[in-house]
Design an enzyme around this catalytic site. Structure first.
Site, mmCIF file in Angstrom:
data_model
loop_
_atom_site.group_PDB
_atom_site.id
_atom_site.type_symbol
_atom_site.label_atom_id
_atom_site.label_comp_id
_atom_site.label_asym_id
_atom_site.label_seq_id
_atom_site.Cartn_x
_atom_site.Cartn_y
_atom_site.Cartn_z
ATOM 1 N N LYS A 54 0.838 -1.203 0.000
ATOM 2 C CA LYS A 54 0.000 0.000 0.000
ATOM 3 C C LYS A 54 0.879 1.261 0.000
ATOM 4 O O LYS A 54 0.637 2.201 -0.756
ATOM 5 C CB LYS A 54 -0.929 -0.002 1.228
ATOM 6 N N GLN A 98 -4.274 -1.465 9.807
ATOM 7 C CA GLN A 98 -4.338 -2.783 9.173
ATOM 8 C C GLN A 98 -4.952 -3.803 10.135
ATOM 9 O O GLN A 98 -4.584 -3.877 11.304
ATOM 10 C CB GLN A 98 -2.917 -3.214 8.734
ATOM 11 N N ASP A 121 -10.522 3.297 4.582
ATOM 12 C CA ASP A 121 -10.955 1.890 4.470
ATOM 13 C C ASP A 121 -12.479 1.782 4.363
ATOM 14 O O ASP A 121 -13.005 0.738 3.974
ATOM 15 C CB ASP A 121 -10.530 1.121 5.738
HETATM 16 N N1 GUN Z 1 -7.116 -6.678 6.383
HETATM 17 C C1 GUN Z 1 -7.537 -7.371 5.292
HETATM 18 N N2 GUN Z 1 -8.075 -6.539 4.380
HETATM 19 C C2 GUN Z 1 -7.977 -5.292 4.899
HETATM 20 C C3 GUN Z 1 -8.340 -4.011 4.402
HETATM 21 O O1 GUN Z 1 -8.901 -3.847 3.308
HETATM 22 N N3 GUN Z 1 -8.060 -2.962 5.226
HETATM 23 C C4 GUN Z 1 -7.472 -3.120 6.431
HETATM 24 N N4 GUN Z 1 -7.259 -2.047 7.165
HETATM 25 N N5 GUN Z 1 -7.131 -4.286 6.919
HETATM 26 C C5 GUN Z 1 -7.372 -5.384 6.144
#
Ligand code: GUN
Length: 296
Positions: A54, A98, A121
């Site tokens: 990311k 995350q 998110d």
């Molecule tokens: N863990 C798995 N997918 C995601 C996501 O799209 N965002 C976040 N913050 N954590 C995740």
């Protein structure tokens, strides 16, 4: 005839090019550079690789991007304080924590703490509620990526029978809500099946569009798929390690070889939904920067 591949990696590249133009314009016209902070707690290798990807993409697009690593044993109070620091920092437009978080930290509490206007998110209850009534600014990234793939692959969703496998807050529930909206790229009849569904294959076999986010490698077999269906495989399962390269061997939640013989179109793993998720995060960060500057 084998199924056509929906190449998410290529679609993602195209959208990132579109975004780059938007980012250049934001900088040149308004002096704004989108800024993202990703918070990673602990050292879960999958989470680390997602967060690293990311940040890498954010840098490639010319964003300010910071990866804030915190120890596994950080207290809930300290993590809440950290989120609040970024909430109050005008230089930061988007905040991503995350998931999953270590045991002992209440995930919901942390997600509630993020300023909804910085919630790239789309996990804050305010944004979840907006999604439900069709007024969302921040769509959650994986469902947004799936919808974009359906649109850009020319898959008709209006009136289609869609079956979603898996009821997670990150994928299953939001994509179900998005595809039933009265909106372009939606207007579908959506069925969501889960671990307590009595006869999962009976539902998947009725679907024109099958979206699988079950978290079980090769869960969906070829004979669970309606001939000619479009299959979106959200699963990313590490099923081994390559002896040659040491890299993880990945499998989706769909038996790919079997599905190739039945479906009309399918997303590969890797190179399908995964790259779209990151790209949609970038799109949300640009939106957050615009929102912060009163441009949205
Ligand atoms: N863990 C798995 N997918 C995601 C996501 O799209 N965002 C976040 N913050 N954590 C995740």
């Amino acid at each position: 005839m084998p199924a056509e591949l929906i190449k998410g990696a290529e679609v993602a590249k195209l959208i990132r090019e579109e975004l780059k133009t938007e980012v250049d314009e934001l900088r040149d016209k308004h002096g704004i550079t989108p800024a993202l902070v990703t918070i990673l707690v602990g050292e879960n290798p999958a989470s680390l690789s997602y967060v690293t990807a990311k940040n890498k993409t954010a840098h490639e697009l010319g964003f300010h991007s910071t990866q804030d690593n915190q120890p596994e044993d950080i207290s809930e109070a300290d993590l809440l304080e950290l989120v609040d620091k970024y909430n109050n920092d005008p230089q930061i437009h988007g905040i991503l924590v995350q998931l999953p978080l270590p045991k002992g930290i209440d995930e919901t509490k942390i997600l509630y703490a993020i300023n909804p206007d910085k919630d790239v998110d789309g996990f804050h209850p305010v944004n979840v509620g907006k999604l439900m009534i069709g007024t969302a600014v921040f769509l959650p990234c994986t469902p947004a990526g799936i919808q974009e793939l359906l649109i850009r692959s020319g898959t008709e969703t209006s009136g289609a029978e869609v079956c979603v496998v898996g009821r997670s807050n990150i994928v299953g529930k939001p994509i179900t809500n998005m595809l039933l909206q009265k909106a372009p790229g939606a207007n579908a009849t959506v069925t969501l099946v889960h671990t307590r569904t009595k006869d999962v294959p009976a539902h998947t076999r009725a679907a024109d569009i099958l979206i699988v986010a079950a978290g079980v490698p090769k869960y969906v077999k070829g004979d669970w798929i309606k001939p000619g269906a479009v299959v979106i495989d959200v699963g990313v399962n590490r099923i081994g390690k390559s002896e040659k390269t040491g890299k993880a061997i990945l499998a989706g939640d769909v038996d790919f070889d079997e599905a190739m013989e039945v479906a009309s179109k399918i997303t590969p793993v890797p190179g399908g939904v995964g790259p779209m998720t990151i790209t949609m995060l970038m799109k949300n960060t640009v939106k957050a920067a615009k929102l912060g500057a009163g441009l949205l």
